[in-house]
Design a protein around this motif. Structure first.
Motif, PDB file in Angstrom:
ATOM      1  N   PHE A  93       0.828  -1.208   0.000  1.00 14.89           N
ATOM      2  CA  PHE A  93       0.000   0.000   0.000  1.00 14.89           C
ATOM      3  C   PHE A  93       0.863   1.259   0.000  1.00 14.89           C
ATOM      4  O   PHE A  93       0.558   2.237  -0.679  1.00 14.89           O
ATOM      5  CB  PHE A  93      -0.938   0.020   1.206  1.00 14.89           C
ATOM      6  CG  PHE A  93      -1.877   1.200   1.207  1.00 14.89           C
ATOM      7  CD1 PHE A  93      -2.903   1.288   0.272  1.00 14.89           C
ATOM      8  CD2 PHE A  93      -1.732   2.238   2.121  1.00 14.89           C
ATOM      9  CE1 PHE A  93      -3.754   2.388   0.252  1.00 14.89           C
ATOM     10  CE2 PHE A  93      -2.581   3.337   2.108  1.00 14.89           C
ATOM     11  CZ  PHE A  93      -3.600   3.408   1.169  1.00 14.89           C
ATOM     12  N   GLU A  94       1.956   1.247   0.744  1.00 15.41           N
ATOM     13  CA  GLU A  94       2.853   2.403   0.761  1.00 15.41           C
ATOM     14  C   GLU A  94       3.504   2.605  -0.610  1.00 15.41           C
ATOM     15  O   GLU A  94       3.733   3.742  -1.038  1.00 15.41           O
ATOM     16  CB  GLU A  94       3.914   2.221   1.840  1.00 15.41           C
ATOM     17  CG  GLU A  94       3.365   2.343   3.256  1.00 15.41           C
ATOM     18  CD  GLU A  94       4.382   1.969   4.317  1.00 15.41           C
ATOM     19  OE1 GLU A  94       4.271   2.495   5.445  1.00 15.41           O
ATOM     20  OE2 GLU A  94       5.282   1.142   4.041  1.00 15.41           O
ATOM     21  N   LEU A  95       3.789   1.516  -1.310  1.00 12.94           N
ATOM     22  CA  LEU A  95       4.327   1.620  -2.665  1.00 12.94           C
ATOM     23  C   LEU A  95       3.291   2.206  -3.615  1.00 12.94           C
ATOM     24  O   LEU A  95       3.609   3.038  -4.464  1.00 12.94           O
ATOM     25  CB  LEU A  95       4.777   0.240  -3.154  1.00 12.94           C
ATOM     26  CG  LEU A  95       6.002  -0.354  -2.460  1.00 12.94           C
ATOM     27  CD1 LEU A  95       6.160  -1.819  -2.817  1.00 12.94           C
ATOM     28  CD2 LEU A  95       7.258   0.421  -2.838  1.00 12.94           C
ATOM     29  N   LEU A  96       2.058   1.782  -3.458  1.00 17.97           N
ATOM     30  CA  LEU A  96       0.985   2.323  -4.294  1.00 17.97           C
ATOM     31  C   LEU A  96       0.787   3.809  -4.024  1.00 17.97           C
ATOM     32  O   LEU A  96       0.611   4.607  -4.959  1.00 17.97           O
ATOM     33  CB  LEU A  96      -0.311   1.554  -4.034  1.00 17.97           C
ATOM     34  CG  LEU A  96      -1.560   2.046  -4.779  1.00 17.97           C
ATOM     35  CD1 LEU A  96      -1.355   2.007  -6.283  1.00 17.97           C
ATOM     36  CD2 LEU A  96      -2.775   1.208  -4.383  1.00 17.97           C
ATOM     37  N   LEU A  97       0.818   4.199  -2.757  1.00 16.16           N
ATOM     38  CA  LEU A  97       0.718   5.618  -2.416  1.00 16.16           C
ATOM     39  C   LEU A  97       1.800   6.422  -3.116  1.00 16.16           C
ATOM     40  O   LEU A  97       1.541   7.497  -3.676  1.00 16.16           O
ATOM     41  CB  LEU A  97       0.840   5.810  -0.903  1.00 16.16           C
ATOM     42  CG  LEU A  97      -0.362   5.529  -0.012  1.00 16.16           C
ATOM     43  CD1 LEU A  97       0.004   5.832   1.439  1.00 16.16           C
ATOM     44  CD2 LEU A  97      -1.560   6.352  -0.438  1.00 16.16           C
ATOM     45  N   ALA A  98       3.029   5.919  -3.076  1.00 11.98           N
ATOM     46  CA  ALA A  98       4.147   6.624  -3.702  1.00 11.98           C
ATOM     47  C   ALA A  98       3.905   6.809  -5.183  1.00 11.98           C
ATOM     48  O   ALA A  98       4.143   7.894  -5.738  1.00 11.98           O
ATOM     49  CB  ALA A  98       5.448   5.864  -3.461  1.00 11.98           C
ATOM     50  N   GLU A  99       3.425   5.767  -5.853  1.00 12.13           N
ATOM     51  CA  GLU A  99       3.216   5.870  -7.298  1.00 12.13           C
ATOM     52  C   GLU A  99       2.141   6.903  -7.639  1.00 12.13           C
ATOM     53  O   GLU A  99       2.258   7.630  -8.624  1.00 12.13           O
ATOM     54  CB  GLU A  99       2.830   4.495  -7.867  1.00 12.13           C
ATOM     55  CG  GLU A  99       3.953   3.478  -7.840  1.00 12.13           C
ATOM     56  CD  GLU A  99       5.148   3.900  -8.680  1.00 12.13           C
ATOM     57  OE1 GLU A  99       5.007   4.751  -9.570  1.00 12.13           O
ATOM     58  OE2 GLU A  99       6.242   3.363  -8.438  1.00 12.13           O
ATOM     59  N   ILE A 100       1.109   6.975  -6.818  1.00 15.40           N
ATOM     60  CA  ILE A 100       0.067   7.982  -7.073  1.00 15.40           C
ATOM     61  C   ILE A 100       0.616   9.389  -6.845  1.00 15.40           C
ATOM     62  O   ILE A 100       0.353  10.311  -7.619  1.00 15.40           O
ATOM     63  CB  ILE A 100      -1.168   7.714  -6.186  1.00 15.40           C
ATOM     64  CG1 ILE A 100      -1.828   6.389  -6.596  1.00 15.40           C
ATOM     65  CG2 ILE A 100      -2.168   8.861  -6.288  1.00 15.40           C
ATOM     66  CD1 ILE A 100      -2.993   5.975  -5.715  1.00 15.40           C
ATOM     67  N   LEU A 101       1.407   9.559  -5.787  1.00 17.39           N
ATOM     68  CA  LEU A 101       1.994  10.876  -5.518  1.00 17.39           C
ATOM     69  C   LEU A 101       2.986  11.288  -6.598  1.00 17.39           C
ATOM     70  O   LEU A 101       3.136  12.482  -6.895  1.00 17.39           O
ATOM     71  CB  LEU A 101       2.695  10.866  -4.155  1.00 17.39           C
ATOM     72  CG  LEU A 101       1.826  10.677  -2.915  1.00 17.39           C
ATOM     73  CD1 LEU A 101       2.686  10.715  -1.657  1.00 17.39           C
ATOM     74  CD2 LEU A 101       0.740  11.745  -2.836  1.00 17.39           C
ATOM     75  N   LEU A 102       3.660  10.321  -7.201  1.00 18.09           N
ATOM     76  CA  LEU A 102       4.686  10.626  -8.205  1.00 18.09           C
ATOM     77  C   LEU A 102       4.110  10.981  -9.573  1.00 18.09           C
ATOM     78  O   LEU A 102       4.853  11.437 -10.447  1.00 18.09           O
ATOM     79  CB  LEU A 102       5.631   9.419  -8.361  1.00 18.09           C
ATOM     80  CG  LEU A 102       6.631   9.219  -7.224  1.00 18.09           C
ATOM     81  CD1 LEU A 102       7.200   7.803  -7.254  1.00 18.09           C
ATOM     82  CD2 LEU A 102       7.753  10.247  -7.318  1.00 18.09           C
ATOM     83  N   GLN A 103       2.831  10.798  -9.748  1.00 14.32           N
ATOM     84  CA  GLN A 103       2.233  11.098 -11.045  1.00 14.32           C
ATOM     85  C   GLN A 103       2.369  12.586 -11.362  1.00 14.32           C
ATOM     86  O   GLN A 103       1.948  13.443 -10.595  1.00 14.32           O
ATOM     87  CB  GLN A 103       0.760  10.687 -11.064  1.00 14.32           C
ATOM     88  CG  GLN A 103       0.546   9.185 -10.983  1.00 14.32           C
ATOM     89  CD  GLN A 103      -0.911   8.806 -10.781  1.00 14.32           C
ATOM     90  OE1 GLN A 103      -1.805   9.659 -10.809  1.00 14.32           O
ATOM     91  NE2 GLN A 103      -1.171   7.537 -10.555  1.00 14.32           N
ATOM     92  N   ARG A 104       3.035  12.874 -12.476  1.00 13.54           N
ATOM     93  CA  ARG A 104       3.236  14.250 -12.962  1.00 13.54           C
ATOM     94  C   ARG A 104       3.986  15.116 -11.946  1.00 13.54           C
ATOM     95  O   ARG A 104       3.815  16.337 -11.905  1.00 13.54           O
ATOM     96  CB  ARG A 104       1.892  14.889 -13.329  1.00 13.54           C
ATOM     97  CG  ARG A 104       1.158  14.180 -14.447  1.00 13.54           C
ATOM     98  CD  ARG A 104      -0.179  14.809 -14.731  1.00 13.54           C
ATOM     99  NE  ARG A 104      -0.041  16.195 -15.163  1.00 13.54           N
ATOM    100  CZ  ARG A 104      -1.069  17.019 -15.358  1.00 13.54           C
ATOM    101  NH1 ARG A 104      -2.307  16.596 -15.132  1.00 13.54           N
ATOM    102  NH2 ARG A 104      -0.869  18.249 -15.752  1.00 13.54           N
TER     103      ARG A 104
END
Length: 210
Positions: free
Chosen positions: A34-45
């Motif tokens: 879940f923490e990895l998924l959070l990071a990927e969403i935050l890293l978008q653009r």
């Protein structure tokens, strides 16, 4: 005969071992899916350097889907506001609610199920599978597309580059390979002023001038 493993993958991984951004907080080995998924969403653009400062307090406050689902969008927005694109607060909250409702609180491990989550696209889904399941695939963003299109001198069409990237990705250690491509594109094979004279991939690179 040109060998992509010897010409591209091996020297890229060697460069990454010495020069990679190993201190990025979402690359810490103990991070949960879940923490990895959070990071990927935050890293978008958004750049990795920008997200780096906001990620630790965000992940500490919202370590699991349950903690996100009970928070208000306004509360979450205070954590993501410094990154811009505050609509990601709603993405994160709805995504967490879907994980709870459809997957009993566990981040799904299938591509089709990841793609059904709010705020998750092809790149994010593939990146999660690389880091959570260790699949021997790659995730292609603008930086990876630029790096591979230059090195192999091919049209930077996304679908074509995706085929090349998947073929290059090792069956084990695909996370390091993904990080290596991202970091090399950010530090050496940049969009505006690529460091060709000192590039360790210069000799076999199809776009090199000598």
């Amino acid at each position: 005969m040109f060998d992509p493993q010897h010409a591209f993958v091996d020297p890229l991984l060697a460069w990454y071992e010495r020069n990679g951004r190993h201190d990025l907080p979402w690359r810490e080995p103990e991070r949960t899916p879940f923490e990895l998924l959070l990071a990927e969403i935050l890293l978008q653009r958004t750049t990795a350097s920008a997200v780096s400062g906001a990620y630790r307090p965000f992940a500490a406050r919202y370590p699991a889907p349950e903690t996100v689902a009970v928070a208000t969008t306004d509360e979450i927005r205070t954590y993501v506001a410094p990154l811009g694109l505050v609509k990601r607060a709603a993405y994160v909250r709805r995504c967490a609610q879907q994980i709870l409702a459809r997957h009993s609180g566990d981040v799904p491990r299938e591509y089709s199920e990841l793609m059904e989550l709010h705020g998750v696209g092809e790149y994010t889904a593939r990146s999660v599978l690389i880091h959570v399941r260790g699949l021997g695939i790659a995730a292609v963003d603008t930086n990876v597309r630029r790096l591979l299109s230059r090195f192999f001198d091919v049209n930077p069409d996304r679908s074509r580059i995706a085929v090349i990237a998947d073929a290059l990705a090792p069956s084990t250690g695909s996370d390091d390979f993904q990080h290596a491509m991202l970091d090399f594109a950010a530090e050496v094979c940049t969009a505006g002023s690529p460091g060709c004279p000192s590039c360790p991939l210069r000799e076999p690179c199809a776009s090199s001038e000598g």
